[in-house]
Design a protein around this motif. Structure first.
Motif, mmCIF file in Angstrom:
data_model
loop_
_atom_site.group_PDB
_atom_site.id
_atom_site.type_symbol
_atom_site.label_atom_id
_atom_site.label_comp_id
_atom_site.label_asym_id
_atom_site.label_seq_id
_atom_site.Cartn_x
_atom_site.Cartn_y
_atom_site.Cartn_z
ATOM 1 N N VAL A 119 -11.560 0.818 -7.738
ATOM 2 C CA VAL A 119 -10.572 0.071 -6.963
ATOM 3 C C VAL A 119 -9.725 -0.824 -7.861
ATOM 4 O O VAL A 119 -8.556 -1.087 -7.562
ATOM 5 C CB VAL A 119 -11.267 -0.737 -5.851
ATOM 6 N N ILE A 150 -5.269 2.558 -2.473
ATOM 7 C CA ILE A 150 -6.514 1.807 -2.370
ATOM 8 C C ILE A 150 -7.588 2.639 -1.672
ATOM 9 O O ILE A 150 -8.735 2.726 -2.143
ATOM 10 C CB ILE A 150 -6.276 0.483 -1.630
ATOM 11 N N TYR A 151 -7.248 3.279 -0.562
ATOM 12 C CA TYR A 151 -8.233 4.085 0.154
ATOM 13 C C TYR A 151 -8.646 5.304 -0.666
ATOM 14 O O TYR A 151 -9.807 5.730 -0.616
ATOM 15 C CB TYR A 151 -7.668 4.529 1.502
ATOM 16 N N LEU A 189 -7.798 -7.929 -3.877
ATOM 17 C CA LEU A 189 -7.855 -7.538 -2.468
ATOM 18 C C LEU A 189 -7.610 -8.739 -1.555
ATOM 19 O O LEU A 189 -6.970 -8.610 -0.501
ATOM 20 C CB LEU A 189 -9.207 -6.903 -2.156
ATOM 21 N N TRP A 241 -8.787 5.615 -4.016
ATOM 22 C CA TRP A 241 -9.713 5.214 -5.079
ATOM 23 C C TRP A 241 -10.991 4.620 -4.508
ATOM 24 O O TRP A 241 -12.050 4.691 -5.153
ATOM 25 C CB TRP A 241 -9.023 4.233 -6.024
ATOM 26 N N LEU A 242 -10.919 4.026 -3.321
ATOM 27 C CA LEU A 242 -12.137 3.524 -2.677
ATOM 28 C C LEU A 242 -13.062 4.683 -2.324
ATOM 29 O O LEU A 242 -14.301 4.547 -2.408
ATOM 30 C CB LEU A 242 -11.769 2.735 -1.419
ATOM 31 N N SER A 290 0.847 -1.188 0.000
ATOM 32 C CA SER A 290 0.000 0.000 0.000
ATOM 33 C C SER A 290 0.883 1.239 0.000
ATOM 34 O O SER A 290 1.553 1.516 0.983
ATOM 35 C CB SER A 290 -0.922 0.003 1.231
ATOM 36 N N ALA A 298 -6.957 1.294 -8.784
ATOM 37 C CA ALA A 298 -6.013 1.422 -7.668
ATOM 38 C C ALA A 298 -5.136 0.191 -7.543
ATOM 39 O O ALA A 298 -3.914 0.284 -7.343
ATOM 40 C CB ALA A 298 -6.772 1.666 -6.366
ATOM 41 N N ALA A 347 -14.873 5.408 -5.366
ATOM 42 C CA ALA A 347 -15.874 4.370 -5.602
ATOM 43 C C ALA A 347 -17.125 4.607 -4.765
ATOM 44 O O ALA A 347 -18.258 4.473 -5.259
ATOM 45 C CB ALA A 347 -15.282 2.996 -5.291
ATOM 46 N N TYR A 394 -16.541 -6.588 -2.382
ATOM 47 C CA TYR A 394 -16.590 -6.691 -3.848
ATOM 48 C C TYR A 394 -17.075 -8.061 -4.294
ATOM 49 O O TYR A 394 -17.730 -8.187 -5.331
ATOM 50 C CB TYR A 394 -15.210 -6.376 -4.428
ATOM 51 N N SER A 452 -11.461 -7.172 -8.528
ATOM 52 C CA SER A 452 -11.159 -6.431 -7.299
ATOM 53 C C SER A 452 -11.140 -7.364 -6.098
ATOM 54 O O SER A 452 -10.247 -7.274 -5.237
ATOM 55 C CB SER A 452 -12.196 -5.328 -7.087
ATOM 56 N N LEU A 499 -12.748 -5.823 2.600
ATOM 57 C CA LEU A 499 -12.931 -5.161 1.303
ATOM 58 C C LEU A 499 -13.121 -6.187 0.196
ATOM 59 O O LEU A 499 -13.938 -5.994 -0.720
ATOM 60 C CB LEU A 499 -11.730 -4.269 1.000
#
Length: 485
Positions: free
Chosen positions: A263, A220-221, A66, A223-224, A8, A266, A227, A85, A62, A81
Motif C-alpha cells: 500500500v 489503493i484497492y 491513508l 495494491w491492497l 483515487s 500505491a 497486500a 496499518y 501507510s 484502512l
C-alpha cells in the motif's frame, strides 16, 4: 457524481500487469517455500531488528498517508484502512521485541518470547478485520464523515485503547494464556490447528472482500489486494513451517514486508500522479493567465510584465529596447463585410505572421487588444526594429487568408516603432506611448506602412540624456572626495 475523489485513480494496464506479476511471484514463492519450510535455521538478532524496523516504518507511513486521504475525502474507508496499518505499527515492535527477549530488562514485564505468538495472532487477526470493516463501509454510496476530526478522535481513540489493552494483557500477564511454542521452538497443535487457521481465514476473508467490493478499480484497492494476498501466504507459510526460526518462518517474515510495502507503493503512485496533475494544472493556469486564447500569443498582462522586466534589464546593462505596435487596417469594416468568424481567422492569420518572423527567444509577440498587436524586442536598435516591422508588414500583405471553398482574402496592417535606452522604470510607459503615437502616424500616412517617432522626439531625448550626463560630470568634478571614493 463520481464515486471517488481525485485522490483515487484507476490503475493503467501496465500497473495491472505489474500487480499480476507480483501476485504470481508471491504465490510461486510461497508454494516453493512450503517444500523446504520445516528445515531448521538459527535465530538472527540482526534480521529481527531490520525486519521490525522495516515493518514499523512501512506501516506508519501507510497509516499517515491513508489518514491524509481520509482528511481530504471524509471517506470512512480510508480512516479504517489507516487504523488497520496503525494497528500493525503499534503491535509489530512489541512482537519483535518479545522474539528477541529485549524486554526482559524491564522488571514489570513478565511476558516471555513464547508470548510473542499471541501478539502475532492479535496482529494478524486485527489487521484483516479492520481491512474488511473498511471495505464494508464502501459501496455505491461510500460513507462520509461530516465531522472528520470527531470521527477520527473516536475511532483512533478506540484503536489505541484496544491496542493498549492487548499489549498490557500480554506483557503484564493479566491472563494465563496457553503456550503455543514449545521449548524446542516447535508450534503446538493449538497454533497449527486452531489459531493459525483462524488467522488464515480472516486474511482470506479480507482478500475476498477487497477484491469483490473494491473491484481493483483504483490504485489503493489494487495494491491492497496484493497486500492481503501476501498476508494470507505469510500465515500459510508460517503455520506450516512447523517451528520458529525455520526457513519457512524467515520466508514468512519476507512476505510480511511485502504485505506492509504494497500500500505504500500505491500511495506513492497516487502522490506522484497528483503531483503531476497539479503541475499540469498550474501550467494550464499560467498559460490562461499569460496567453491570449484566440491568437495563441501573449496577452496584455504578460506584455506589461515582460516590458517592465526588460526595462529593468536594459537599465542595468545600458542597452536599447524596441517596441513595435501594429493595427490591422480597417478591421471593423472587414468584420462587418465578412462576419466575426472570418474576423477571428484574420486575427489568427496576423498572429501566425508575427510568430513566423519572431526568431529570438527573448522577443515577445502579444495581442495588445482587439485588432492591435505588439512586439517587444530587447537589446534591439530602432533601425533593426523598423526593418523587422517592414518585413512583417509585407508578410501580412502578401499572405492570403484561406477560407472554405478556396476563397482567399487579404488584409494589411499599420506599424509604429519606438526605441530607447531606459533610465527609469517609468520609461516602459513612455516606450508604449511613443510606439502608439508612431502607429497613429502610420494610419495618418495612409496605412499599410511603418512609421518611427518624429525627429523632434529623438532630439528632445538626446538633449535630456546630454543634460543628465553633463550634470553628473559637473557633480563629480565639484566633489573630488566623492570621485576618489
Amino acid at each position: 457524481m463520481q464515486k471517488y475523489s481525485h485522490l483515487s485513480t484507476r490503475p493503467r494496464k501496465i500497473q495491472y500487469a505489474i500487480l499480476a506479476l507480483l501476485a504470481v511471484l508471491v504465490l510461486a514463492g510461497s508454494g516453493w517455500t512450503l517444500l523446504v519450510a520445516q528445515e531448521p535455521s538459527m535465530p538472527s538478532a540482526g534480521f529481527l531488528g531490520a525486519y521490525g524496523t522495516a515493518v514499523f516504518l512501512l506501516e506508519i507511513i501507510s497509516a499517515i498517508l491513508l489518514f491524509a486521504h481520509y482528511r481530504q475525502t471524509g471517506l470512512l474507508t480510508f480512516a479504517a484502512l489507516s487504523m488497520a496499518y496503525l494497528w500493525v505499527a503499534i503491535l509489530a515492535p512489541v512482537q519483535v521485541s518479545l522474539l528477541s527477549d529485549s524486554l526482559n530488562l524491564f522488571s514489570l514485564i513478565t511476558a516471555s518470547n513464547g508470548d510473542a505468538a499471541w501478539m502475532w495472532i492479535a496482529w494478524h487477526i486485527g489487521f484483516p478485520i479492520l481491512v474488511t470493516a473498511a471495505m464494508l463501509v464502501d459501496g455505491s454510496h461510500p460513507i462520509r464523515a461530516r465531522h472528520t476530526w470527531r470521527w477520527a478522535i473516536g475511532l483512533f481513540g478506540g484503536l489505541f485503547a484496544v491496542a493498549g489493552f492487548v499489549m498490557a494483557a500480554t506483557l503484564l500477564s493479566w491472563f494465563e494464556l496457553p503456550s503455543l511454542i514449545s521449548q524446542g521452538r516447535d508450534f503446538s497443535d493449538q497454533l497449527s490447528l486452531i489459531y493459525g487457521p483462524a488467522v488464515m481465514f480472516t486474511c482470506a476473508l479480507a482478500l475476498t472482500v477487497v477484491v469483490v467490493k473494491g473491484k481493483l478499480e483504483n490504485s489503493i484497492y489494487s495494491w491492497l489486494a496484493l497486500a492481503m494476498l501476501a498476508a494470507l501466504c505469510e500465515a500459510v507459510v508460517v503455520i506450516y513451517s512447523g517451528a520458529r526460526f525455520s526457513y519457512g518462518w524467515y520466508a514468512a517474515r519476507v512476505l510480511s514486508v511485502v504485505s506492509s510495502s504494497a500500500v505504500v507503493i500505491a500511495l506513492l503512485i497516487e502522490n506522484i500522479h497528483l503531483q503531476h496533475k497539479v503541475v499540469r494544472q498550474n501550467m494550464t493556469l499560467k498559460r490562461m493567465a499569460t496567453m491570449d486564447e484566440l491568437s495563441g500569443l501573449a496577452n496584455r498582462r504578460e506584455l506589461d510584465q515582460r516590458l517592465r522586466a526588460e526595462v529593468k534589464r536594459a537599465m542595468r546593462e545600458r542597452t536599447s529596447i524596441s517596441l513595435i505596435m501594429l493595427d490591422v487596417d480597417h478591421f471593423k469594416k472587414f468584420n462587418d463585410n465578412h462576419g466575426h468568424v472570418t474576423g477571428d481567422l484574420c486575427l489568427k492569420h496576423v498572429a501566425s505572421c508575427l510568430q513566423r518572423n519572431i526568431l529570438r527567444h527573448t522577443d515577445l509577440a502579444a495581442r495588445y487588444g482587439g485588432e492591435e498587436f505588439a512586439i517587444l524586442l530587447p537589446n534591439t536598435e530602432e533601425e533593426d526594429a523598423a526593418d523587422l516591422a517592414e518585413h512583417i508588414r509585407k508578410t501580412i500583405a502578401f499572405s492570403p487568408i484561406l477560407l472554405e471553398g478556396d476563397t482567399m482574402l487579404s488584409v494589411t496592417a499599420s506599424f509604429g516603432v519606438a526605441c530607447l535606452i531606459p533610465n527609469r522604470l517609468e520609461d516602459a510607459s513612455e516606450l508604449l506611448t511613443t510606439a502608439d503615437a508612431a502607429l497613429y502616424a502610420a494610419k495618418g500616412a495612409g496605412r499599410n506602412c511603418v512609421q518611427r517617432p518624429p525627429q523632434s522626439w529623438h532630439a528632445g531625448r538626446d538633449n535630456l540624456e546630454q543634460t543628465i550626463s553633463s550634470n553628473t560630470h559637473y557633480l563629480r568634478e565639484s566633489h573630488p572626495a566623492e570621485k576618489k571614493a
